[in-house]
Design a protein around this motif. Structure first.
Motif, short mmCIF file in Angstrom:
data_model
loop_
_atom_site.label_atom_id
_atom_site.label_comp_id
_atom_site.label_asym_id
_atom_site.label_seq_id
_atom_site.Cartn_x
_atom_site.Cartn_y
_atom_site.Cartn_z
N GLY A 277 42.80 51.08 28.74
CA GLY A 277 43.38 50.71 30.03
C GLY A 277 44.84 50.34 29.99
O GLY A 277 45.39 49.90 30.99
N ASP A 278 45.51 50.50 28.85
CA ASP A 278 46.94 50.24 28.81
C ASP A 278 47.72 51.36 29.48
O ASP A 278 48.89 51.19 29.82
CB ASP A 278 47.41 50.07 27.36
N CYS B 112 37.03 34.75 30.31
CA CYS B 112 37.88 34.15 31.33
C CYS B 112 38.30 35.20 32.33
O CYS B 112 38.35 36.38 32.02
CB CYS B 112 39.10 33.50 30.69
N PRO C 54 43.02 38.72 33.97
CA PRO C 54 44.34 38.39 34.49
C PRO C 54 44.78 39.41 35.55
O PRO C 54 44.52 40.59 35.40
CB PRO C 54 45.24 38.50 33.25
N GLN C 55 45.40 38.90 36.63
CA GLN C 55 45.79 39.87 37.65
C GLN C 55 47.02 40.62 37.21
O GLN C 55 48.00 40.03 36.77
CB GLN C 55 45.98 39.18 39.02
N LEU C 56 46.92 41.95 37.27
CA LEU C 56 47.96 42.81 36.76
C LEU C 56 48.89 43.19 37.90
O LEU C 56 48.43 43.49 38.98
CB LEU C 56 47.26 44.06 36.20
N PRO C 57 50.20 43.18 37.68
CA PRO C 57 51.09 43.65 38.74
C PRO C 57 50.77 45.11 39.06
O PRO C 57 50.38 45.85 38.16
CB PRO C 57 52.48 43.53 38.12
N SER C 58 50.94 45.49 40.30
CA SER C 58 50.54 46.84 40.66
C SER C 58 51.53 47.85 40.09
O SER C 58 52.73 47.59 40.00
CB SER C 58 50.46 46.95 42.18
N LEU D 299 39.67 33.30 22.89
CA LEU D 299 39.91 34.00 24.15
C LEU D 299 39.06 35.25 24.19
O LEU D 299 38.97 35.97 23.23
CB LEU D 299 41.38 34.41 24.23
N LYS E 103 37.25 47.58 35.15
CA LYS E 103 36.71 47.54 33.79
C LYS E 103 35.47 46.64 33.77
O LYS E 103 35.19 45.94 34.73
CB LYS E 103 37.76 46.97 32.82
N LYS F 202 41.60 47.60 39.12
CA LYS F 202 40.89 47.48 37.84
C LYS F 202 39.40 47.51 38.10
O LYS F 202 38.89 46.80 38.95
CB LYS F 202 41.29 46.14 37.23
#
Lengths: 343, 524
Positions: free
Chosen positions: B244-245, B6, B9-13, B2, B523, B521
């Motif tokens: 970015g966490d 890929c 992933p879409q992050l919840p707002s 991974l 990044k 995002k």
């Protein structure tokens, strides 16, 4: 055979009771009131105090107190956390799965890469490759885990920004805790983003798991190589060769199963070191597991948490080592033979 | 394997704030620690009034209008209508906010007969330290949406104190329900307020999750989900911000600020803070009850060195308690300049030899002191120069505050973040006799003359009339040395560049109600 198992179980019980005794004596040595160190209740009311005295038999002889202590701890009552005043058992069930998840994945990585590399090292005729593998495993074995963890964190997390460096998951994913194992919980979650959350959890797992896997990986590689080299020199392998069996058949049917027996034993011996490495890795990567919890408990002088952390980790190690030893005996004809001979 | 190959992933707002520690409670009435205030006051609750540091005026919150009687003893507040409380798994409000809630919230603090007064183990330290229950004679409910506070004496600080982060409004209906259910202590853990966010979940040592309060009365809140990621280690907070966490990160170390220039996505938000870091002596314990010993220790420490090592010269050296950002500040002569020879002479005069003292140093970074342990080490070195041996003592934060409350320490490195723009906030809560009872007075110094000066200052309402009193108070501290003021630090948070409308106020806790994110995002 049964007698052997019975003896192992006895050994398990004896070690556990000794562990409990040491913990119990240590609890009495904490620089606070004993009923506080045992129950964790900061300002007990009169009834609570009576209750604590009753539960832990504090007015009775030391022996009765110890029996009461064992009863409480083994029935899952660890008191309340001094710091949060929440049940310690509840906190333990929250952090334990996270540690098991990390340890399991790290172990899996170690075996999945270590065994094939060991086999390759044993079979290759190329001296340079043999030396190279030896050098890599020796280096991996000697590198201090905290340095390795911090370096990986710096390279892959901070400088390259490829992988997240701490925690189990980005906290914006609101995942309900069902099993406590994040990889499973994300997949069980009914949220629309559950698969994205799973991917994120995997990314978060990579760095800590790889760091923790390095030590067992090197050990597994070296033991596999050594054991397989030994086995391949045995006369039954040569007999098989003489009968004209193919190399892969010899390897997978006769060589490897016998070579993996010492690997299993070495995994059992490694558990203690593995657990302490796990604690270091959890702290470096802020992994919310038992190690992190235990260390913060130590910093916070949370005596009930310290007891529960030590007890759970030690019991886990004792039971796993004895289980692995029994498994080792069960599948290893040589040690079974010794067993019967000694009877 | 991974990898970032890929699709991202879409992050919840939502917004993640890396905070520095666990809150002690979810009720700001019961604490003074900034960590708890950050996690509660502006997220979960509202106060009657707010103070706007820019216009220097009080601003309406749950009170829309107010008036003060001629004699300065009655304060009448008109309350906002149609304000809803949060709902949770424990509580569904059946009515809007009204005068009963105001009465309950304040009576809980001042009335020992209130069923909730003794719920919670900490008491009401801020209100005790300003002697709030002596100040208020009664609170009168005129009608559903009008209340009057009757005071016993004039107090210019009263409005400021209502605007502090501690004076939040709780729900009486919720309190009554919990009392019936027999679990009154839940009110401070499963908090219900009227604020822009409601508490969803708290996992100790890990995170606090808030959801947007959908029927919030105030300006629209953009952030759907707010998470406090509890990360005590400052380096971890910093790396989480880089990876970015986290979107916003608390209390960077001054040394980290120089690294930030290499990170294109990170911005620094700062403001000269209303705070002071100080070294408090336990003046009730020998030998610190001897003024000469305190003076000697004050002369021994080199503040310039502390400023450069601990603060990377980002702070201002403190000559008194008030920081330059306060309106009552005036530069004055500090009696306790760095002079080891004088220190030795003073110790000799006091007939103190072979002195060995404990210095308690906070384990966590605070705005006013990013690294108390380092500071303690520097002081240890300075004290060795005058022949005093110092031991540094430190525990984890919650243990530290609990052990401090036992009051058998020698000296402690601690500090104070102002809660409002009133200079009195720098004196009464931490150095008055009533602060002694609330255990916020770390020097355990109680001086009737000093309290008298402060009382005089509170009676005046004009700034220019109050200022001389505050300067007299400063002079007294400088002469009596219950504490050695060390530095006034800047208030700094770090944020991702996508975060806008995040303001750091000079005092009080952080607020995320108006904070917005430009893109989710960017990044790679």
């Amino acid at each position: 055979m049964w007698q052997y198992f019975f003896r192992r179980i006895n050994l398990f019980l004896a070690t556990s009771i000794l562990l409990l005794l040491v913990l119990y004596i240590a609890t009495g040595l904490f620089p606070v009131d004993k009923s506080f160190a045992l129950s964790g209740i900061a300002t007990p009311s009169t009834e609570q105090q009576l209750q604590i005295n009753q539960t832990y038999q504090l007015q009775q002889s030391a022996f009765k107190q110890f029996i009461a202590y064992i009863q409480q701890r083994l029935s899952g009552d660890f008191g309340v956390s001094i710091n949060s005043q929440q049940a310690v058992a509840g906190e333990l069930t929250r952090v334990l799965p996270a540690s098991l998840e990390l340890a399991f994945v790290a172990g899996l990585i170690a075996i999945a890469f270590g065994v094939p590399l060991g086999v390759f090292a044993a079979l290759t005729q190329n001296v340079f490759l043999q030396r190279l593998i030896l050098a890599i495993t020796l280096t991996g074995y000697s590198v201090p885990v905290f340095w390795l963890g911090l370096s990986l964190l710096l390279w892959f997390g901070v400088n390259l920004n490829w992988l997240p460096t701490s925690g189990q998951i980005n906290l914006l994913y609101d995942i309900d805790s069902v099993t406590g194992v994040m990889l499973i919980d994300t997949l069980l979650s009914a949220k629309p983003y559950s698969f994205a959350a799973f991917q994120d959890a995997v990314l978060h797992l990579i760095l800590p798991a790889v760091t923790l896997a390095v030590l067992p990986f090197t050990i597994v590689t070296r033991i596999t190589r050594q054991a397989l080299t030994n086995v391949m020199e045995q006369s039954y392998i040569r007999a098989a060769e003489a009968r004209g069996l193919g190399t892969s058949k010899i390897l997978f049917r006769h060589g490897l199963p016998n070579a993996l027996v010492p690997v299993l034993k070495s995994i059992g011996l490694m558990l203690g070191t593995f657990a302490s490495y796990g604690i270091v890795v959890e702290v470096i990567f802020s992994w919310p597991g038992v190690g992190n919890w235990l260390i913060s408990g130590i910093y916070q002088r949370d005596y009930t948490v310290i007891q529960a952390g030590i007890l759970s980790v030690s019991l886990l190690i004792i039971s796993l080592s004895i289980f692995i030893e029994m498994l080792h005996t069960a599948i290893n004809p040589v040690s079974r033979k010794e067993l019967y001979a000694s009877k | 394997m991974l990898s970032s190959g890929c699709s991202e992933p879409q992050l919840p707002s939502g917004l993640v704030y890396c905070s520095e520690g666990n809150p002690e409670s979810f009720n700001p009435q019961q604490v003074t620690s900034g960590t708890t205030i950050d996690a509660t006051s502006h997220q979960l609750y509202n106060r009657l009034i707010d103070y706007d540091p820019e216009t220097k005026q009080f601003a309406p919150q749950l009170a829309t209008q107010w008036s003060i009687s001629e004699d300065g003893l009655s304060y009448k507040f008109e309350l906002r209508q149609h304000v809803t409380f949060h709902n949770s798994h424990l509580f569904t409000p059946t009515r809007f906010f009204n005068a009963d809630d105001v009465l309950f919230s304040f009576n809980r603090i001042i009335d020992p007969n209130n069923a909730y007064h003794h719920v919670g183990r900490n008491g009401y330290p801020y209100f005790q330290s300003i002697n709030f229950s002596q100040l208020i004679s009664s609170i009168e409910k005129v009608n559903e949406f009008e209340v009057i506070f009757h005071l016993n004496h004039k107090d210019a600080s009263f409005m400021f104190n209502l605007a502090t982060d501690f004076a939040v409004i709780l729900s009486k209906e919720y309190a009554d329900n919990l009392l019936l259910a027999g679990t009154p202590e839940d009110i401070d853990y499963f908090a219900i307020g009227t604020g822009p966010f409601k508490l969803h979940q708290y996992v100790k040592n890990d995170h606090i999750r808030y959801h947007r309060h959908t029927s919030y009365w105030g300006p629209k809140v953009d952030t759907q989900q707010l998470v406090f990621d509890i990360t005590p280690n400052s380096t971890s907070r910093f790396t989480k911000l880089i990876t970015g966490d986290c979107n916003v990160s608390a209390l960077p170390r001054p040394a980290e600020l120089s690294v930030i220039t290499t990170q294109p996505n990170i911005r620094v938000v700062k403001n000269p803070g209303l705070n002071v870091a100080f070294w408090a002596f336990n003046t009730q314990k020998p030998p610190f009850n001897d003024l000469r010993v305190r003076q000697a220790l004050a002369h021994a420490i080199n503040k310039k060195k502390i400023l450069s090592v601990v603060y990377n010269n980002s702070a201002v050296e403190a000559s008194g308690v008030l920081p330059p950002a306060s309106w009552a500040y005036s530069k004055h002569f500090d009696n306790n300049e760095y002079d080891p020879q004088k220190a030795k002479a003073l110790l000799k005069k006091a007939h103190v030899t072979d002195l060995s003292i404990d210095i308690w140093a906070m384990p966590v970074a605070r705005t006013y002191n990013p690294n108390a342990i380092k500071m303690a080490e520097l002081i240890q070195e300075d004290l060795a120069n005058i022949g005093v041996k110092a031991n540094i003592i430190s525990y984890d934060w919650s243990v530290f505050t609990q052990k401090l409350a036992k009051t058998d320490y020698d000296s402690v490195l601690i500090g104070w973040n102002a809660d409002n723009n009133d200079p009195d906030n720098f004196f009464t809560p931490i150095l008055s006799c009533s602060a002694l009872a609330s255990k916020n007075n770390y020097s355990r110094w109680c001086n009737i003359g000093f309290d008298h000066i402060l009382a005089k200052a509170r009676e005046q309402t004009e700034q220019f009339k109050r200022q001389p009193y505050f300067q007299a108070a400063e002079a007294m501290i400088s002469n009596q040395v219950p504490i050695v003021p060390i530095a006034h630090a800047q208030k700094v948070v770090l944020k991702d560049k996508s975060i806008t409308n995040l303001h750091v106020r000079p005092y009080g806790g952080i607020s995320f109600a108006q904070t917005t994110q430009t893109s989710t995002k960017d990044k790679q």
